[in-house]
Design a protein around this motif. Structure first.
Motif, PDB file in Angstrom:
ATOM      1  N   LYS A 236       7.956 -43.865 -10.616  1.00  0.00           N
ATOM      2  CA  LYS A 236       8.407 -44.322 -11.939  1.00  0.00           C
ATOM      3  C   LYS A 236       8.096 -43.252 -12.978  1.00  0.00           C
ATOM      4  CE  LYS A 236       7.248 -47.951 -15.331  1.00  0.00           C
ATOM      5  NZ  LYS A 236       6.422 -49.179 -15.534  1.00  0.00           N
ATOM      6  N   THR A 237       9.088 -42.880 -13.781  1.00  0.00           N
ATOM      7  CA  THR A 237       8.901 -41.838 -14.796  1.00  0.00           C
ATOM      8  C   THR A 237       9.398 -42.327 -16.156  1.00  0.00           C
ATOM      9  OG1 THR A 237       9.198 -40.089 -13.159  1.00  0.00           O
ATOM     10  CG2 THR A 237       9.398 -39.465 -15.470  1.00  0.00           C
ATOM     11  N   GLU A 238       8.494 -42.346 -17.131  1.00  0.00           N
ATOM     12  CA  GLU A 238       8.873 -42.718 -18.499  1.00  0.00           C
ATOM     13  C   GLU A 238       9.185 -41.447 -19.285  1.00  0.00           C
ATOM     14  OE1 GLU A 238       5.750 -45.027 -20.134  1.00  0.00           O
ATOM     15  OE2 GLU A 238       5.928 -46.641 -18.654  1.00  0.00           O
ATOM     16  N   ILE A 239      10.336 -41.445 -19.966  1.00  0.00           N
ATOM     17  CA  ILE A 239      10.755 -40.277 -20.742  1.00  0.00           C
ATOM     18  C   ILE A 239      10.767 -40.650 -22.221  1.00  0.00           C
ATOM     19  CG2 ILE A 239      12.536 -38.527 -21.067  1.00  0.00           C
ATOM     20  CD1 ILE A 239      13.417 -39.007 -18.230  1.00  0.00           C
ATOM     21  N   PRO A 240       9.704 -40.294 -22.958  1.00  0.00           N
ATOM     22  CA  PRO A 240       9.571 -40.705 -24.369  1.00  0.00           C
ATOM     23  C   PRO A 240      10.715 -40.240 -25.258  1.00  0.00           C
ATOM     24  CG  PRO A 240       7.499 -39.853 -23.524  1.00  0.00           C
ATOM     25  CD  PRO A 240       8.545 -39.517 -22.511  1.00  0.00           C
ATOM     26  N   LEU A 241      11.244 -39.057 -25.008  1.00  0.00           N
ATOM     27  CA  LEU A 241      12.275 -38.490 -25.889  1.00  0.00           C
ATOM     28  C   LEU A 241      13.520 -39.358 -25.973  1.00  0.00           C
ATOM     29  CD1 LEU A 241      12.041 -34.691 -24.997  1.00  0.00           C
ATOM     30  CD2 LEU A 241      11.153 -35.856 -27.032  1.00  0.00           C
ATOM     31  N   ILE A 242      13.821 -40.051 -24.881  1.00  0.00           N
ATOM     32  CA  ILE A 242      15.013 -40.903 -24.902  1.00  0.00           C
ATOM     33  C   ILE A 242      14.644 -42.386 -24.780  1.00  0.00           C
ATOM     34  CG2 ILE A 242      16.516 -39.103 -23.997  1.00  0.00           C
ATOM     35  CD1 ILE A 242      16.297 -40.358 -21.259  1.00  0.00           C
ATOM     36  N   GLY A 243      13.362 -42.660 -24.696  1.00  0.00           N
ATOM     37  CA  GLY A 243      12.901 -44.044 -24.671  1.00  0.00           C
ATOM     38  C   GLY A 243      13.334 -44.833 -23.460  1.00  0.00           C
ATOM     39  N   LYS A 244      13.454 -44.176 -22.309  1.00  0.00           N
ATOM     40  CA  LYS A 244      13.875 -44.870 -21.098  1.00  0.00           C
ATOM     41  C   LYS A 244      12.912 -44.585 -19.947  1.00  0.00           C
ATOM     42  CE  LYS A 244      18.865 -45.423 -21.764  1.00  0.00           C
ATOM     43  NZ  LYS A 244      20.198 -45.189 -21.150  1.00  0.00           N
ATOM     44  N   THR A 245      12.937 -45.490 -18.973  1.00  0.00           N
ATOM     45  CA  THR A 245      12.156 -45.320 -17.753  1.00  0.00           C
ATOM     46  C   THR A 245      13.105 -45.159 -16.579  1.00  0.00           C
ATOM     47  OG1 THR A 245      10.331 -46.667 -18.595  1.00  0.00           O
ATOM     48  CG2 THR A 245      10.462 -46.370 -16.215  1.00  0.00           C
ATOM     49  N   PHE A 246      12.875 -44.124 -15.779  1.00  0.00           N
ATOM     50  CA  PHE A 246      13.714 -43.866 -14.621  1.00  0.00           C
ATOM     51  C   PHE A 246      12.914 -44.068 -13.335  1.00  0.00           C
ATOM     52  CE2 PHE A 246      15.963 -41.693 -17.958  1.00  0.00           C
ATOM     53  CZ  PHE A 246      17.303 -41.871 -17.639  1.00  0.00           C
ATOM     54  N   TYR A 247      13.616 -44.431 -12.279  1.00  0.00           N
ATOM     55  CA  TYR A 247      13.009 -44.639 -10.969  1.00  0.00           C
ATOM     56  C   TYR A 247      13.718 -43.762  -9.942  1.00  0.00           C
ATOM     57  CZ  TYR A 247      11.206 -48.781 -13.307  1.00  0.00           C
ATOM     58  OH  TYR A 247      10.598 -49.636 -14.208  1.00  0.00           O
ATOM     59  N   LEU A 248      12.936 -43.026  -9.178  1.00  0.00           N
ATOM     60  CA  LEU A 248      13.471 -42.239  -8.086  1.00  0.00           C
ATOM     61  C   LEU A 248      13.050 -42.914  -6.791  1.00  0.00           C
ATOM     62  CD1 LEU A 248      14.891 -39.666  -7.044  1.00  0.00           C
ATOM     63  CD2 LEU A 248      12.647 -38.538  -7.075  1.00  0.00           C
ATOM     64  N   ARG A 249      13.997 -43.215  -5.935  1.00  0.00           N
ATOM     65  CA  ARG A 249      13.711 -43.940  -4.687  1.00  0.00           C
ATOM     66  C   ARG A 249      14.249 -43.175  -3.489  1.00  0.00           C
ATOM     67  NH1 ARG A 249      13.771 -50.180  -3.040  1.00  0.00           N
ATOM     68  NH2 ARG A 249      14.298 -49.997  -0.834  1.00  0.00           N
ATOM     69  N   LEU A 250      13.433 -43.132  -2.449  1.00  0.00           N
ATOM     70  CA  LEU A 250      13.800 -42.470  -1.204  1.00  0.00           C
ATOM     71  C   LEU A 250      13.640 -43.461  -0.065  1.00  0.00           C
ATOM     72  CD1 LEU A 250      12.544 -39.002   0.009  1.00  0.00           C
ATOM     73  CD2 LEU A 250      12.200 -41.017   1.418  1.00  0.00           C
ATOM     74  N   ASP A 251      14.656 -43.562   0.799  1.00  0.00           N
ATOM     75  CA  ASP A 251      14.584 -44.398   2.000  1.00  0.00           C
ATOM     76  C   ASP A 251      14.884 -43.534   3.214  1.00  0.00           C
ATOM     77  OD1 ASP A 251      14.409 -47.421   1.126  1.00  0.00           O
ATOM     78  OD2 ASP A 251      15.840 -46.479  -0.245  1.00  0.00           O
ATOM     79  N   ALA A 252      14.175 -43.781   4.331  1.00  0.00           N
ATOM     80  CA  ALA A 252      14.392 -43.009   5.553  1.00  0.00           C
ATOM     81  C   ALA A 252      13.828 -43.775   6.742  1.00  0.00           C
ATOM     82  CB  ALA A 252      13.740 -41.636   5.440  1.00  0.00           C
ATOM     83  N   GLY A 253      14.164 -43.305   7.947  1.00  0.00           N
ATOM     84  CA  GLY A 253      13.682 -43.955   9.163  1.00  0.00           C
ATOM     85  C   GLY A 253      14.152 -45.376   9.307  1.00  0.00           C
TER      86      GLY A 253
END
Length: 214
Positions: free
Chosen positions: A101-118
């Motif tokens: 989970k990454t919060e980006i103050p400059l644009i006031g949004k929170t982004f999620y990076l997800r990886l699935d495998a196996g």
């Protein structure tokens, strides 16, 4: 001898964990130096979550350590994180999910990076000389021929102990011929591996909090 552990675990207590970092997606199959000792770097100011249906690990060792890293994503100041360093000579994982989970103050949004495998037994995640710096773990675990209370520098069943000043050579460690974990949910600060193969890799970026693994 086999030993079973069930339920939540923190770094100061009995813990085992295994899962690769999101960064591994850009380094699939790339080996580190011979011997695969963990690389030396400052960890980011973000923990990441990992969930796995099943982890089979051979040549296991675990000991306490300290990670030095940034307090936040701005990278302006540093802190230290106590961790349980779990290591495996080889490991296979089924139904692995990893998210950050990454919060980006400059644009006031929170982004999620997800990886699935196996995704299934025929397409597992495979790793060699794997080190995971764990903050917290929940799992059902079974260990074969486990030794609890070994000195860190004397452990012999897992891969070589991490180099650097973040480990006490005479400190507490545990080791086992193998570790079998089911229903894994864990948070970690870093993962390094000699080789890492992600079969059926899928990676997604978005703003929906449901993208987190748990």
């Amino acid at each position: 001898m086999q030993s079973q552990v069930r339920g939540g675990t923190r770094w100061k207590r009995f813990a085992v964990v295994m899962v690769p970092s999101v960064a591994a997606a850009a380094a699939v199959g790339v080996g580190l130096a011979q011997g695969a000792l963990a690389a030396s770097f400052s960890v980011s100011g973000q923990e990441f979550k990992v969930k796995a249906g099943h982890l089979e690990g051979q040549g296991f060792a675990q000991y306490g350590g300290i990670d030095t890293g940034y307090t936040s994503t701005d990278g302006t100041s540093k802190t230290v994180h106590p961790v349980a360093i779990s290591s495996f000579k080889t490991a296979q994982i089924t139904n692995m999910c990893q998210s950050v989970k990454t919060e980006i103050p400059l644009i006031g949004k929170t982004f999620y990076l997800r990886l699935d495998a196996g995704p299934d037994a025929d397409h597992k995640v495979e790793a060699e000389n794997l080190y995971i710096d764990v903050a917290q773990l929940d799992a059902d675990a079974t260990f074969k021929n486990i030794d609890i209370g070994v000195a860190v520098k004397d452990q012999s069943k897992g891969p070589a102990v991490k180099s650097g000043d973040n480990v006490l050579p005479g400190g507490f460690a545990q080791q086992a011929d193998s570790a079998d974990l089911k229903g894994v949910e864990q948070t970690a600060w870093a993962t390094t591996a000699g080789t890492f193969k992600l079969s059926g890799l899928k990676m997604r970026l978005g703003t929906d909090s449901k993208m987190e693994c748990f």
